[in-house]
Design an enzyme around this catalytic site. Sequence first.
Site, PDB file in Angstrom:
ATOM      1  N   LEU A 116     -18.941 -25.915 -23.375  1.00 16.51           N
ATOM      2  CA  LEU A 116     -19.361 -27.330 -23.275  1.00 16.51           C
ATOM      3  C   LEU A 116     -18.295 -28.260 -23.843  1.00 16.51           C
ATOM      4  CD1 LEU A 116     -23.171 -27.090 -24.221  1.00 16.51           C
ATOM      5  CD2 LEU A 116     -22.086 -26.928 -21.973  1.00 16.51           C
ATOM      6  N   ASP A 142     -16.893 -19.531 -26.801  1.00 16.14           N
ATOM      7  CA  ASP A 142     -15.489 -19.784 -26.464  1.00 16.14           C
ATOM      8  C   ASP A 142     -14.858 -18.502 -25.918  1.00 16.14           C
ATOM      9  OD1 ASP A 142     -12.780 -20.351 -26.453  1.00 16.14           O
ATOM     10  OD2 ASP A 142     -12.831 -21.435 -28.355  1.00 16.14           O
ATOM     11  N   ALA A 149     -14.087 -20.506 -16.276  1.00 14.89           N
ATOM     12  CA  ALA A 149     -13.817 -21.370 -17.437  1.00 14.89           C
ATOM     13  C   ALA A 149     -12.318 -21.634 -17.544  1.00 14.89           C
ATOM     14  CB  ALA A 149     -14.321 -20.714 -18.712  1.00 14.89           C
ATOM     15  N   THR A 173      -6.367 -21.187  -8.348  1.00 16.73           N
ATOM     16  CA  THR A 173      -5.995 -22.401  -7.628  1.00 16.73           C
ATOM     17  C   THR A 173      -4.800 -22.183  -6.709  1.00 16.73           C
ATOM     18  OG1 THR A 173      -5.096 -24.618  -7.983  1.00 16.73           O
ATOM     19  CG2 THR A 173      -4.621 -23.022  -9.682  1.00 16.73           C
ATOM     20  N   ASP A 174      -4.687 -23.031  -5.691  1.00 20.16           N
ATOM     21  CA  ASP A 174      -3.514 -22.973  -4.815  1.00 20.16           C
ATOM     22  C   ASP A 174      -2.256 -23.508  -5.517  1.00 20.16           C
ATOM     23  OD1 ASP A 174      -4.156 -25.676  -4.869  1.00 20.16           O
ATOM     24  OD2 ASP A 174      -4.187 -25.947  -2.697  1.00 20.16           O
ATOM     25  N   GLU A 175      -2.443 -24.201  -6.656  1.00 22.10           N
ATOM     26  CA  GLU A 175      -1.276 -24.809  -7.318  1.00 22.10           C
ATOM     27  C   GLU A 175      -0.300 -23.768  -7.863  1.00 22.10           C
ATOM     28  OE1 GLU A 175      -1.991 -28.057  -9.961  1.00 22.10           O
ATOM     29  OE2 GLU A 175      -3.526 -28.926  -8.667  1.00 22.10           O
ATOM     30  N   TYR A 180      -0.559 -26.910 -16.265  1.00 22.16           N
ATOM     31  CA  TYR A 180      -1.831 -26.380 -15.743  1.00 22.16           C
ATOM     32  C   TYR A 180      -1.578 -25.221 -14.782  1.00 22.16           C
ATOM     33  CZ  TYR A 180      -5.752 -25.866 -12.515  1.00 22.16           C
ATOM     34  OH  TYR A 180      -6.739 -25.339 -11.716  1.00 22.16           O
ATOM     35  N   LYS A 230      -2.489 -21.164 -15.021  1.00 31.85           N
ATOM     36  CA  LYS A 230      -3.326 -20.449 -14.053  1.00 31.85           C
ATOM     37  C   LYS A 230      -2.535 -19.287 -13.426  1.00 31.85           C
ATOM     38  CE  LYS A 230      -7.010 -21.203 -12.834  1.00 31.85           C
ATOM     39  NZ  LYS A 230      -8.349 -20.798 -13.368  1.00 31.85           N
ATOM     40  N   TYR A 279     -27.342 -26.603 -28.724  1.00 31.01           N
ATOM     41  CA  TYR A 279     -26.827 -25.241 -28.630  1.00 31.01           C
ATOM     42  C   TYR A 279     -25.783 -25.006 -29.703  1.00 31.01           C
ATOM     43  CZ  TYR A 279     -29.183 -24.842 -24.188  1.00 31.01           C
ATOM     44  OH  TYR A 279     -30.143 -24.806 -23.207  1.00 31.01           O
TER      45      TYR A 279
HETATM   46  P1  NAD Z   1     -14.086 -28.105 -14.916  1.00 29.76           P
HETATM   47  O1  NAD Z   1     -13.058 -28.664 -15.826  1.00 29.76           O
HETATM   48  O2  NAD Z   1     -15.048 -29.012 -14.237  1.00 29.76           O
HETATM   49  O3  NAD Z   1     -14.968 -27.029 -15.704  1.00 29.76           O
HETATM   50  C1  NAD Z   1     -14.407 -26.098 -16.603  1.00 29.76           C
HETATM   51  C2  NAD Z   1     -15.540 -25.508 -17.433  1.00 29.76           C
HETATM   52  O4  NAD Z   1     -14.968 -24.549 -18.349  1.00 29.76           O
HETATM   53  C3  NAD Z   1     -16.274 -26.544 -18.286  1.00 29.76           C
HETATM   54  O5  NAD Z   1     -17.674 -26.355 -18.168  1.00 29.76           O
HETATM   55  C4  NAD Z   1     -15.801 -26.243 -19.704  1.00 29.76           C
HETATM   56  O6  NAD Z   1     -16.771 -26.561 -20.701  1.00 29.76           O
HETATM   57  C5  NAD Z   1     -15.542 -24.744 -19.627  1.00 29.76           C
HETATM   58  N1  NAD Z   1     -14.588 -24.290 -20.653  1.00 29.76           N
HETATM   59  C6  NAD Z   1     -13.381 -24.847 -20.942  1.00 29.76           C
HETATM   60  N2  NAD Z   1     -12.804 -24.168 -21.958  1.00 29.76           N
HETATM   61  C7  NAD Z   1     -13.653 -23.154 -22.288  1.00 29.76           C
HETATM   62  C8  NAD Z   1     -13.611 -22.107 -23.250  1.00 29.76           C
HETATM   63  N3  NAD Z   1     -12.570 -21.970 -24.100  1.00 29.76           N
HETATM   64  N4  NAD Z   1     -14.645 -21.241 -23.310  1.00 29.76           N
HETATM   65  C9  NAD Z   1     -15.713 -21.353 -22.470  1.00 29.76           C
HETATM   66  N5  NAD Z   1     -15.811 -22.347 -21.557  1.00 29.76           N
HETATM   67  C10 NAD Z   1     -14.794 -23.234 -21.461  1.00 29.76           C
HETATM   68  O7  NAD Z   1     -13.291 -27.216 -13.870  1.00 29.76           O
HETATM   69  P2  NAD Z   1     -13.546 -27.003 -12.304  1.00 29.76           P
HETATM   70  O8  NAD Z   1     -12.867 -28.065 -11.558  1.00 29.76           O
HETATM   71  O9  NAD Z   1     -14.975 -26.711 -12.097  1.00 29.76           O
HETATM   72  O10 NAD Z   1     -12.706 -25.658 -12.095  1.00 29.76           O
HETATM   73  C11 NAD Z   1     -13.297 -24.376 -12.336  1.00 29.76           C
HETATM   74  C12 NAD Z   1     -12.268 -23.305 -12.069  1.00 29.76           C
HETATM   75  O11 NAD Z   1     -11.839 -23.392 -10.711  1.00 29.76           O
HETATM   76  C13 NAD Z   1     -11.015 -23.433 -12.921  1.00 29.76           C
HETATM   77  O12 NAD Z   1     -10.611 -22.134 -13.288  1.00 29.76           O
HETATM   78  C14 NAD Z   1      -9.996 -24.095 -12.007  1.00 29.76           C
HETATM   79  O13 NAD Z   1      -8.698 -23.695 -12.351  1.00 29.76           O
HETATM   80  C15 NAD Z   1     -10.417 -23.535 -10.669  1.00 29.76           C
HETATM   81  N6  NAD Z   1     -10.118 -24.398  -9.514  1.00 29.76           N
HETATM   82  C16 NAD Z   1     -10.475 -25.713  -9.503  1.00 29.76           C
HETATM   83  C17 NAD Z   1     -10.240 -26.478  -8.362  1.00 29.76           C
HETATM   84  C18 NAD Z   1     -10.641 -27.946  -8.286  1.00 29.76           C
HETATM   85  O14 NAD Z   1     -10.304 -28.604  -7.314  1.00 29.76           O
HETATM   86  N7  NAD Z   1     -11.366 -28.478  -9.247  1.00 29.76           N
HETATM   87  C19 NAD Z   1      -9.622 -25.904  -7.248  1.00 29.76           C
HETATM   88  C20 NAD Z   1      -9.257 -24.550  -7.300  1.00 29.76           C
HETATM   89  C21 NAD Z   1      -9.532 -23.808  -8.427  1.00 29.76           C
HETATM   90  O1  DAU Z   2      -5.272 -27.809  -5.719  1.00 28.30           O
HETATM   91  C1  DAU Z   2      -6.288 -27.392  -6.570  1.00 28.30           C
HETATM   92  C2  DAU Z   2      -6.261 -28.233  -7.836  1.00 28.30           C
HETATM   93  O2  DAU Z   2      -6.716 -29.528  -7.483  1.00 28.30           O
HETATM   94  C3  DAU Z   2      -7.124 -27.642  -8.955  1.00 28.30           C
HETATM   95  O3  DAU Z   2      -6.593 -26.409  -9.337  1.00 28.30           O
HETATM   96  C4  DAU Z   2      -7.177 -28.588 -10.152  1.00 28.30           C
HETATM   97  O4  DAU Z   2      -8.050 -28.069 -11.128  1.00 28.30           O
HETATM   98  C5  DAU Z   2      -7.671 -29.927  -9.678  1.00 28.30           C
HETATM   99  O5  DAU Z   2      -7.668 -30.842 -10.763  1.00 28.30           O
HETATM  100  C6  DAU Z   2      -6.824 -30.464  -8.525  1.00 28.30           C
HETATM  101  O6  DAU Z   2      -5.505 -30.853  -8.983  1.00 28.30           O
HETATM  102  P1  DAU Z   2      -4.787 -32.197  -8.458  1.00 28.30           P
HETATM  103  O7  DAU Z   2      -3.791 -32.627  -9.451  1.00 28.30           O
HETATM  104  O8  DAU Z   2      -4.365 -32.043  -7.049  1.00 28.30           O
HETATM  105  O9  DAU Z   2      -6.083 -33.185  -8.474  1.00 28.30           O
HETATM  106  P2  DAU Z   2      -6.278 -34.695  -8.949  1.00 28.30           P
HETATM  107  O10 DAU Z   2      -7.649 -35.093  -8.498  1.00 28.30           O
HETATM  108  O11 DAU Z   2      -5.928 -34.884 -10.376  1.00 28.30           O
HETATM  109  O12 DAU Z   2      -5.211 -35.484  -8.076  1.00 28.30           O
HETATM  110  C7  DAU Z   2      -5.234 -35.431  -6.654  1.00 28.30           C
HETATM  111  C8  DAU Z   2      -4.047 -36.231  -6.153  1.00 28.30           C
HETATM  112  O13 DAU Z   2      -4.285 -37.628  -6.427  1.00 28.30           O
HETATM  113  C9  DAU Z   2      -2.731 -35.908  -6.827  1.00 28.30           C
HETATM  114  O14 DAU Z   2      -1.682 -36.010  -5.879  1.00 28.30           O
HETATM  115  C10 DAU Z   2      -2.578 -36.983  -7.895  1.00 28.30           C
HETATM  116  C11 DAU Z   2      -3.262 -38.175  -7.264  1.00 28.30           C
HETATM  117  N1  DAU Z   2      -3.936 -39.088  -8.206  1.00 28.30           N
HETATM  118  C12 DAU Z   2      -4.792 -38.563  -9.099  1.00 28.30           C
HETATM  119  C13 DAU Z   2      -5.466 -39.394  -9.979  1.00 28.30           C
HETATM  120  C14 DAU Z   2      -6.423 -38.793 -11.015  1.00 28.30           C
HETATM  121  C15 DAU Z   2      -3.722 -40.453  -8.114  1.00 28.30           C
HETATM  122  O15 DAU Z   2      -2.941 -40.946  -7.270  1.00 28.30           O
HETATM  123  N2  DAU Z   2      -4.384 -41.289  -8.976  1.00 28.30           N
HETATM  124  C16 DAU Z   2      -5.259 -40.807  -9.926  1.00 28.30           C
HETATM  125  O16 DAU Z   2      -5.815 -41.600 -10.708  1.00 28.30           O
END
Ligand code: NAD
Ligand code: DAU
Length: 350
Positions: free
Chosen positions: A37, A61, A84, A131-133, A156, A160, A347
């Site tokens: 959380l 954690d 997480a 992630t694709d990153e 980041y 990953k 919690y």
């Molecule tokens: P998010 O930041 O919304 O959620 C992350 C969760 O992990 C939170 O609930 C946080 O409390 C928990 N967490 C963080 N540190 C922790 C720790 N030390 N112990 C236990 N819990 C912990 O992330 P998201 O966007 O839902 O992404 C989830 C997963 O999917 C990540 O691994 C991310 O790399 C991957 N991912 C995200 C995206 C995207 O677009 N958001 C795309 C591809 C992959």
């Molecule tokens: O590709 C998967 C990834 O996508 C995940 O692994 C990450 O967890 C997730 O955060 C996301 O990463 P990005 O950096 O691509 O997402 P974000 O939403 O931060 O940004 C999307 C694009 O928009 C990026 O090119 C940066 C730009 N951006 C972002 C923000 C927050 C802006 O131009 N202005 C903004 O304020």
Amino acid sequence: MKKNILVTGGAGFIGSHVVRLFVNKYPDYKIINLDLLTYAGNLENLRDVEKKSNYEFVKGDITDESFINSLFDDYKFDAVIHLAAESHVDRSIIDPLSFIRTNVLGTGVLLNAARRQWKEHSDKLFYHVSTDEVYGSLGEAGFFTEETPYDPRSPYSSSKAGSDHLVKAYHHTYHLPVVISNCSNNYGSHQFPEKLIPLMINNIIKKKPLPVYGKGENVRDWLWVEDHARAIDVIFHNGKIGETYNIGGFNEWKNIDLVKLLCSVMDKKLKRAAGESAELITYVKDRAGHDQRYAIDATKLNKDLGWKPSLQFEEGLDKTVDWYLNNTNWSDNVLSGAYQEYYQQQYVLR
Ligand code: NAD
Ligand code: DAU
């Protein structure tokens, strides 16, 4: 078949959709949601499933080795779906060490607990959601496939990539049964309003500036979060051990085009004059090391396991905008930390 499944990060954006899907679809599975959380984790996201008998929440954690080992001893997990993480690129630029700690060390601790507990490997699974990153940044053409060499560029994505490598190393060295998926950018309900789409939606509602990094020419490949959760379900049940699957919907958008689309969708929904919200667009300093383009080739997942996205982008975006318009309290509460305070009190860390 009865299974005890540990989902880490289940209170976050994608994790909460995965937990909801598994709890509702598989009443015989017991889903144990382990989450620290942090600012990004919020149990409000799971209100609709929290009372179900096959769901349990544990606050803790993933980097705490003795706690994680005792959790594995107590629950005798059959599988782990590991989500997480610290997930926001901009935060990783400001505070890289917390990303290395959670994403690399945390994944290592979980892998090691699984290795220690799972003497008999055959029916176990460690699923790493990635992630694709990790593949780096593309030019104008081409796609990331499962064979694309890793080339992460932000703290980041490097963290990953590090965690993916650890997962592969535990498979290679200890024969731990693992599977990895690498997904493109997700959007949908319950996403913390720091990421592009919910941040823009919130700012449009509040008539605040819409910060577009650089010239807005960077390209992202967007997938509806519930389609990601469905892909995780398919890979969890049918994916081949040791394999990687790319997840994406062939849906590339230049940031500026996406922001303009959002503006026009929201002008209509908010009954504003056409073009009013677009006037809020403000070009700001670019993100350091900003990856130019991501684009996922998800052919393998489609061909081998039959998954494809269920929604067109315009439809998904429409649903997403509606959710944020109907849940402005949720956004205000997560941004002010109000829910976080509330749940932190309820919690206690295990
Ligand atoms: P998010 O930041 O919304 O959620 C992350 C969760 O992990 C939170 O609930 C946080 O409390 C928990 N967490 C963080 N540190 C922790 C720790 N030390 N112990 C236990 N819990 C912990 O992330 P998201 O966007 O839902 O992404 C989830 C997963 O999917 C990540 O691994 C991310 O790399 C991957 N991912 C995200 C995206 C995207 O677009 N958001 C795309 C591809 C992959
Ligand atoms: O590709 C998967 C990834 O996508 C995940 O692994 C990450 O967890 C997730 O955060 C996301 O990463 P990005 O950096 O691509 O997402 P974000 O939403 O931060 O940004 C999307 C694009 O928009 C990026 O090119 C940066 C730009 N951006 C972002 C923000 C927050 C802006 O131009 N202005 C903004 O304020």
